[in-house]
Design a protein around this motif. Structure first.
Motif, PDB file in Angstrom:
ATOM      1  N   SER A  48       0.831  -1.210   0.000  1.00 27.31           N
ATOM      2  CA  SER A  48       0.000   0.000   0.000  1.00 27.31           C
ATOM      3  C   SER A  48       0.864   1.259   0.000  1.00 27.31           C
ATOM      4  O   SER A  48       0.520   2.263  -0.620  1.00 27.31           O
ATOM      5  N   ALA A  49       1.997   1.186   0.699  1.00 23.49           N
ATOM      6  CA  ALA A  49       2.863   2.370   0.813  1.00 23.49           C
ATOM      7  C   ALA A  49       3.621   2.663  -0.475  1.00 23.49           C
ATOM      8  O   ALA A  49       3.723   3.821  -0.893  1.00 23.49           O
ATOM      9  N   ILE A  50       4.174   1.626  -1.122  1.00 23.31           N
ATOM     10  CA  ILE A  50       5.066   1.905  -2.263  1.00 23.31           C
ATOM     11  C   ILE A  50       4.671   1.185  -3.554  1.00 23.31           C
ATOM     12  O   ILE A  50       5.428   1.188  -4.524  1.00 23.31           O
ATOM     13  N   GLY A  51       3.531   0.540  -3.565  1.00 26.53           N
ATOM     14  CA  GLY A  51       3.108  -0.154  -4.777  1.00 26.53           C
ATOM     15  C   GLY A  51       4.070  -1.269  -5.144  1.00 26.53           C
ATOM     16  O   GLY A  51       4.601  -1.949  -4.270  1.00 26.53           O
ATOM     17  N   ASP A  52       4.341  -1.428  -6.432  1.00 18.74           N
ATOM     18  CA  ASP A  52       5.163  -2.544  -6.909  1.00 18.74           C
ATOM     19  C   ASP A  52       6.671  -2.293  -6.803  1.00 18.74           C
ATOM     20  O   ASP A  52       7.455  -3.159  -7.217  1.00 18.74           O
ATOM     21  N   ALA A  53       7.085  -1.138  -6.296  1.00 14.24           N
ATOM     22  CA  ALA A  53       8.517  -0.799  -6.290  1.00 14.24           C
ATOM     23  C   ALA A  53       9.355  -1.932  -5.713  1.00 14.24           C
ATOM     24  O   ALA A  53       9.104  -2.404  -4.606  1.00 14.24           O
ATOM     25  N   GLY A  54      10.348  -2.384  -6.466  1.00 16.33           N
ATOM     26  CA  GLY A  54      11.274  -3.400  -5.984  1.00 16.33           C
ATOM     27  C   GLY A  54      10.789  -4.829  -6.116  1.00 16.33           C
ATOM     28  O   GLY A  54      11.467  -5.759  -5.665  1.00 16.33           O
ATOM     29  N   THR A  55       9.643  -5.036  -6.729  1.00 17.51           N
ATOM     30  CA  THR A  55       9.132  -6.418  -6.826  1.00 17.51           C
ATOM     31  C   THR A  55       9.427  -7.057  -8.181  1.00 17.51           C
ATOM     32  O   THR A  55       8.943  -8.142  -8.477  1.00 17.51           O
ATOM     33  N   GLY A  56      10.227  -6.382  -8.986  1.00 20.85           N
ATOM     34  CA  GLY A  56      10.649  -6.997 -10.247  1.00 20.85           C
ATOM     35  C   GLY A  56       9.668  -6.745 -11.374  1.00 20.85           C
ATOM     36  O   GLY A  56       8.629  -6.108 -11.190  1.00 20.85           O
ATOM     37  N   PRO A  57      10.029  -7.257 -12.572  1.00 25.64           N
ATOM     38  CA  PRO A  57       9.175  -6.998 -13.743  1.00 25.64           C
ATOM     39  C   PRO A  57       7.809  -7.652 -13.608  1.00 25.64           C
ATOM     40  O   PRO A  57       7.680  -8.719 -12.995  1.00 25.64           O
ATOM     41  N   LEU A  58       6.827  -7.002 -14.186  1.00 22.37           N
ATOM     42  CA  LEU A  58       5.477  -7.564 -14.164  1.00 22.37           C
ATOM     43  C   LEU A  58       5.383  -8.751 -15.115  1.00 22.37           C
ATOM     44  O   LEU A  58       6.042  -8.772 -16.155  1.00 22.37           O
ATOM     45  N   PRO A  59       4.580  -9.727 -14.772  1.00 23.59           N
ATOM     46  CA  PRO A  59       4.372 -10.846 -15.700  1.00 23.59           C
ATOM     47  C   PRO A  59       3.528 -10.386 -16.885  1.00 23.59           C
ATOM     48  O   PRO A  59       2.927  -9.306 -16.857  1.00 23.59           O
ATOM     49  N   LYS A  60       3.482 -11.219 -17.918  1.00 16.78           N
ATOM     50  CA  LYS A  60       2.679 -10.879 -19.096  1.00 16.78           C
ATOM     51  C   LYS A  60       1.194 -11.049 -18.789  1.00 16.78           C
ATOM     52  O   LYS A  60       0.827 -11.993 -18.090  1.00 16.78           O
ATOM     53  N   PRO A  61       0.375 -10.153 -19.336  1.00 20.30           N
ATOM     54  CA  PRO A  61      -1.068 -10.363 -19.177  1.00 20.30           C
ATOM     55  C   PRO A  61      -1.497 -11.651 -19.871  1.00 20.30           C
ATOM     56  O   PRO A  61      -0.937 -12.011 -20.907  1.00 20.30           O
ATOM     57  N   ILE A  62      -2.434 -12.345 -19.294  1.00 20.25           N
ATOM     58  CA  ILE A  62      -2.991 -13.542 -19.938  1.00 20.25           C
ATOM     59  C   ILE A  62      -4.498 -13.345 -20.033  1.00 20.25           C
ATOM     60  O   ILE A  62      -5.158 -13.041 -19.034  1.00 20.25           O
ATOM     61  N   ASN A  63      -5.014 -13.497 -21.243  1.00 23.00           N
ATOM     62  CA  ASN A  63      -6.458 -13.379 -21.419  1.00 23.00           C
ATOM     63  C   ASN A  63      -7.071 -14.759 -21.227  1.00 23.00           C
ATOM     64  O   ASN A  63      -6.963 -15.619 -22.085  1.00 23.00           O
ATOM     65  N   ALA A  64      -7.657 -14.955 -20.097  1.00 22.86           N
ATOM     66  CA  ALA A  64      -8.307 -16.242 -19.815  1.00 22.86           C
ATOM     67  C   ALA A  64      -9.638 -15.957 -19.139  1.00 22.86           C
ATOM     68  O   ALA A  64      -9.751 -15.003 -18.366  1.00 22.86           O
ATOM     69  N   PRO A  65     -10.631 -16.759 -19.428  1.00 24.45           N
ATOM     70  CA  PRO A  65     -11.958 -16.511 -18.844  1.00 24.45           C
ATOM     71  C   PRO A  65     -11.954 -16.770 -17.347  1.00 24.45           C
ATOM     72  O   PRO A  65     -11.019 -17.394 -16.834  1.00 24.45           O
ATOM     73  N   PRO A  66     -12.980 -16.324 -16.658  1.00 21.49           N
ATOM     74  CA  PRO A  66     -13.083 -16.615 -15.225  1.00 21.49           C
ATOM     75  C   PRO A  66     -12.986 -18.119 -14.962  1.00 21.49           C
ATOM     76  O   PRO A  66     -13.371 -18.929 -15.803  1.00 21.49           O
ATOM     77  N   SER A  67     -12.447 -18.455 -13.829  1.00 19.10           N
ATOM     78  CA  SER A  67     -12.298 -19.856 -13.441  1.00 19.10           C
ATOM     79  C   SER A  67     -13.661 -20.451 -13.069  1.00 19.10           C
ATOM     80  O   SER A  67     -14.521 -19.766 -12.535  1.00 19.10           O
TER      81      SER A  67
END
Ligand SMILES: [Zn+2]
Length: 246
Positions: free
Chosen positions: A220-239
């Motif tokens: 909440s304080a710093i968001g994604d800072a320091g957590t590495g690259p984001l994964p690729k989006p995947i278009n998949a329907p709801p489980s």
């Protein structure tokens, strides 16, 4: 129908005015909010945390043959500890706060009532007796940063011999279907003799809860800072219920 249309417009306007006066121009907006796909960076600035104690009621979840403890009791204990550790800085919503059964799809519906929030579902695992260690399941891109933080925090608490099972990107009903950032944490294996004993220890659960709360607070304080690259989006329907078990 005009009769209905006019009050709805007024209602929408009222909501707009309220949200303007609450956020104010000086408050940094949260980067959370609802999003069906979650193809975006992780949230920052959120103040609502939905804690989901896995299983409950007629659904015991895993039962340890070493300690006799039921997953549903341990998860409820854990979310209460995480809530206490989060303190007053967050609005905490409990998916269940007693021994009741809540259907997975109902959990998703309840989570989707909240916009600017994250959902953290807490479980204990079961498998072959030699397997041990915490795991974090996520699916959405916007859940990656919090997943990294939670997994790092849990494995830092977990003794070396139970190791770190890492992060798993899996489309589950509680990792794909909510429209807010969401995770499913497996706090350890009740089927492993050493980890079952750890899970039975209130002091250990407290350490895990503190670690998870710290990870949420940092996100909440710093968001994604320091957590590495984001994964690729995947278009998949709801489980669906026929997908992998949770
Ligand atoms: Zn479970």
């Amino acid at each position: 129908m005009p009769k209905h249309w006019i009050p709805l417009t007024c209602g929408a306007l009222a909501v707009f005015l309220v949200s303007c006066s609450v956020s104010g121009p000086k408050t940094a907006p949260s980067s959370s909010g609802r999003d069906v796909w979650g193809h975006r960076p992780g949230p920052k600035g959120f103040k609502t945390v939905i804690l989901d104690a896995g299983h409950g009621g007629k659904d015991s979840g895993a039962v340890s043959r070493f300690t006799g403890q039921k997953e549903k009791d341990l998860t409820l204990d854990m979310v209460r500890r995480v809530r206490a550790e989060l303190g007053g800085g967050f609005r905490v919503v409990m998916m269940r706060d007693d021994d009741t059964f809540v259907d997975l799809d109902d959990r998703v519906l309840r989570a989707n009532r909240y916009g600017d929030a994250v959902l953290v579902s807490i479980h204990f695992n079961s498998g072959p007796s030699h397997v041990a260690g915490p795991e974090t399941y996520y699916w959405r891109v916007d859940s990656h940063g919090l997943a990294v933080r939670c997994q790092q925090a849990m494995s830092a608490v977990s003794p070396e011999e139970t190791a770190n099972r890492g992060m798993v990107r899996r489309r589950l009903r509680l990792t794909r279907n909510p429209e807010i950032p969401c995770l499913l944490l497996e706090c350890g294996y009740l089927s492993n003799p050493r980890e079952a004993q750890l899970a039975a220890n209130a002091g250990y659960r407290q350490k895990l809860a503190k670690a998870i709360a710290g990870a949420i607070r940092t996100q909440s304080a710093i968001g994604d800072a320091g957590t590495g690259p984001l994964p690729k989006p995947i278009n998949a329907p709801p489980s669906r219920p026929t997908d992998a078990p949770e």
